[in-house]
Scaffold this active site. Structure first.
Site, PDB file in Angstrom:
ATOM      1  N   LYS A  13       0.837  -1.218   0.000  1.00  0.00           N
ATOM      2  CA  LYS A  13       0.000   0.000   0.000  1.00  0.00           C
ATOM      3  C   LYS A  13       0.869   1.265   0.000  1.00  0.00           C
ATOM      4  CE  LYS A  13      -2.068  -0.928   3.904  1.00  0.00           C
ATOM      5  NZ  LYS A  13      -1.489  -2.196   4.379  1.00  0.00           N
ATOM      6  N   ARG A  88      -9.347   0.669   9.334  1.00  0.00           N
ATOM      7  CA  ARG A  88      -8.841  -0.658   9.697  1.00  0.00           C
ATOM      8  C   ARG A  88      -9.969  -1.528  10.253  1.00  0.00           C
ATOM      9  NH1 ARG A  88      -3.242   0.662   9.113  1.00  0.00           N
ATOM     10  NH2 ARG A  88      -1.978  -0.800  10.206  1.00  0.00           N
ATOM     11  N   ARG A 127      12.018  -5.202   4.813  1.00  0.00           N
ATOM     12  CA  ARG A 127      11.710  -3.801   4.503  1.00  0.00           C
ATOM     13  C   ARG A 127      12.638  -2.836   5.249  1.00  0.00           C
ATOM     14  NH1 ARG A 127       5.645  -1.506   4.891  1.00  0.00           N
ATOM     15  NH2 ARG A 127       5.735  -2.015   7.104  1.00  0.00           N
ATOM     16  N   ARG A 160      11.599  -0.832  10.655  1.00  0.00           N
ATOM     17  CA  ARG A 160      10.535  -0.443  11.584  1.00  0.00           C
ATOM     18  C   ARG A 160      10.480  -1.458  12.722  1.00  0.00           C
ATOM     19  NH1 ARG A 160       5.099   0.789   8.267  1.00  0.00           N
ATOM     20  NH2 ARG A 160       4.258  -0.289  10.061  1.00  0.00           N
ATOM     21  N   ARG A 171       0.204  -8.266  13.881  1.00  0.00           N
ATOM     22  CA  ARG A 171      -0.465  -7.315  12.969  1.00  0.00           C
ATOM     23  C   ARG A 171      -1.337  -8.060  11.969  1.00  0.00           C
ATOM     24  NH1 ARG A 171       4.517  -4.388  10.692  1.00  0.00           N
ATOM     25  NH2 ARG A 171       3.093  -3.124   9.466  1.00  0.00           N
TER      26      ARG A 171
HETATM   27  P1  AMP Z   1       0.935   0.930   9.108  1.00  0.00           P
HETATM   28  O1  AMP Z   1       2.062   1.856   8.825  1.00  0.00           O
HETATM   29  O2  AMP Z   1      -0.301   1.249   8.335  1.00  0.00           O
HETATM   30  O3  AMP Z   1       1.350  -0.513   8.999  1.00  0.00           O
HETATM   31  O4  AMP Z   1       0.541   1.158  10.647  1.00  0.00           O
HETATM   32  C1  AMP Z   1       1.478   0.943  11.689  1.00  0.00           C
HETATM   33  C2  AMP Z   1       0.763   0.884  13.019  1.00  0.00           C
HETATM   34  O5  AMP Z   1       0.116   2.150  13.259  1.00  0.00           O
HETATM   35  C3  AMP Z   1      -0.352  -0.140  13.106  1.00  0.00           C
HETATM   36  O6  AMP Z   1       0.124  -1.450  13.441  1.00  0.00           O
HETATM   37  C4  AMP Z   1      -1.217   0.453  14.217  1.00  0.00           C
HETATM   38  O7  AMP Z   1      -0.623   0.249  15.483  1.00  0.00           O
HETATM   39  C5  AMP Z   1      -1.137   1.947  13.904  1.00  0.00           C
HETATM   40  N1  AMP Z   1      -2.210   2.360  12.979  1.00  0.00           N
HETATM   41  C6  AMP Z   1      -2.085   2.801  11.698  1.00  0.00           C
HETATM   42  N2  AMP Z   1      -3.273   3.101  11.151  1.00  0.00           N
HETATM   43  C7  AMP Z   1      -4.192   2.834  12.113  1.00  0.00           C
HETATM   44  C8  AMP Z   1      -5.607   2.910  12.177  1.00  0.00           C
HETATM   45  N3  AMP Z   1      -6.329   3.289  11.113  1.00  0.00           N
HETATM   46  N4  AMP Z   1      -6.210   2.558  13.339  1.00  0.00           N
HETATM   47  C9  AMP Z   1      -5.508   2.173  14.411  1.00  0.00           C
HETATM   48  N5  AMP Z   1      -4.176   2.043  14.415  1.00  0.00           N
HETATM   49  C10 AMP Z   1      -3.515   2.384  13.287  1.00  0.00           C
END
Ligand code: AMP
Length: 221
Positions: A13, A88, A127, A160, A171
């Protein structure tokens, strides 16, 4: 044009959104990136979010919704946006619809990047992210020219903390619990396009561009 890119962690994404954002000249809004900026800046939101993020859990809906609502007030979203990492879950999807309705906006389409677990683990474990500009790399699929150095801005690359194997598993578990209702939600709105996220990034990008062309008002006669 307002687009959602949706799919498991590691579906591509972020990679797609970054390139697409330049091609269609729309801002890329990643809730993950916004949260990480808050953690880095040690803001009150960042301090509240950090523990959840480190454990691979979702940050509280209200915190993320407030952060996104603030982002939507900036002038660059008037032309549209590419949203990555939100919603989410169903509660967030409804919150988003309400938020946009108040702003007189609507989502045009949702791309679901369906990706196999084995690919996700391979992608996330290799990554690397630029500590300055956020550019994404992969140690074997998309390596930087010099090890651990960003091609664009020469800053250091890092892994990360939530890309470690145990957190990735968590996750994925969290994602799988919520995915089906979300697919149904956008299918019912006739907005969902399912693409294979394990194809080459260039192929996926071309498919998304094709979809966006059919939704581009400026092409309508
Ligand atoms: P991502 O970069 O999208 O993989 O997000 C990394 C982390 O940020 C996730 O594992 C969540 O802990 C938090 N996060 C990102 N987007 C959301 C969301 N829409 N709702 C809740 N937590 C989020």
């Amino acid at each position: 044009m307002r687009i959602i890119l949706f799919g498991p962690p590691g579906a591509g994404k972020g990679t797609q959104a970054k390139v697409l954002s330049e091609r269609v000249r729309l801002p890329h809004i990643s809730t993950g990136d916004l949260l990480r900026e808050n953690v880095k800046g040690n803001t009150s939101l960042g301090r509240q979010a950090k523990d959840f993020m480190d454990k691979g859990l979702l940050v509280l809906d209200t915190l993320v919704a407030n952060m996104l609502e603030e982002r939507f007030t900036r002038p660059d979203v008037k032309a549209g946006f590419i949203l990555d990492g939100y919603p989410r879950n169903i509660a967030q999807a409804k919150t988003l619809d309400d938020m946009l309705l108040k702003l007189g906006m609507d989502i045009d389409f949702v791309v679901y990047l369906d990706t196999a677990d084995a690919i996700i683990v391979q992608r996330l474990s290799g990554r690397q992210v630029c500590s300055s500009c956020g550019a994404l790399y992969h140690i074997t699929n998309m390596p930087p020219k010099a090890a651990r150095v960003c091609d664009t801005c020469s800053a250091k690359l890092y892994q990360r903390s939530d890309d470690k194997e145990e957190t990735v598993k968590k996750r994925l578990e969290v994602y799988k619990k919520e995915v089906t209702p979300l697919i149904n939600y956008y299918q019912a709105q006739k907005k969902l396009y399912r693409l294979a996220g394990d194809e080459k990034p260039e192929i996926v990008l071309e498919k998304i561009i094709k979809i966006s062309d059919t939704h581009n008002d400026s092409l309508k006669v």
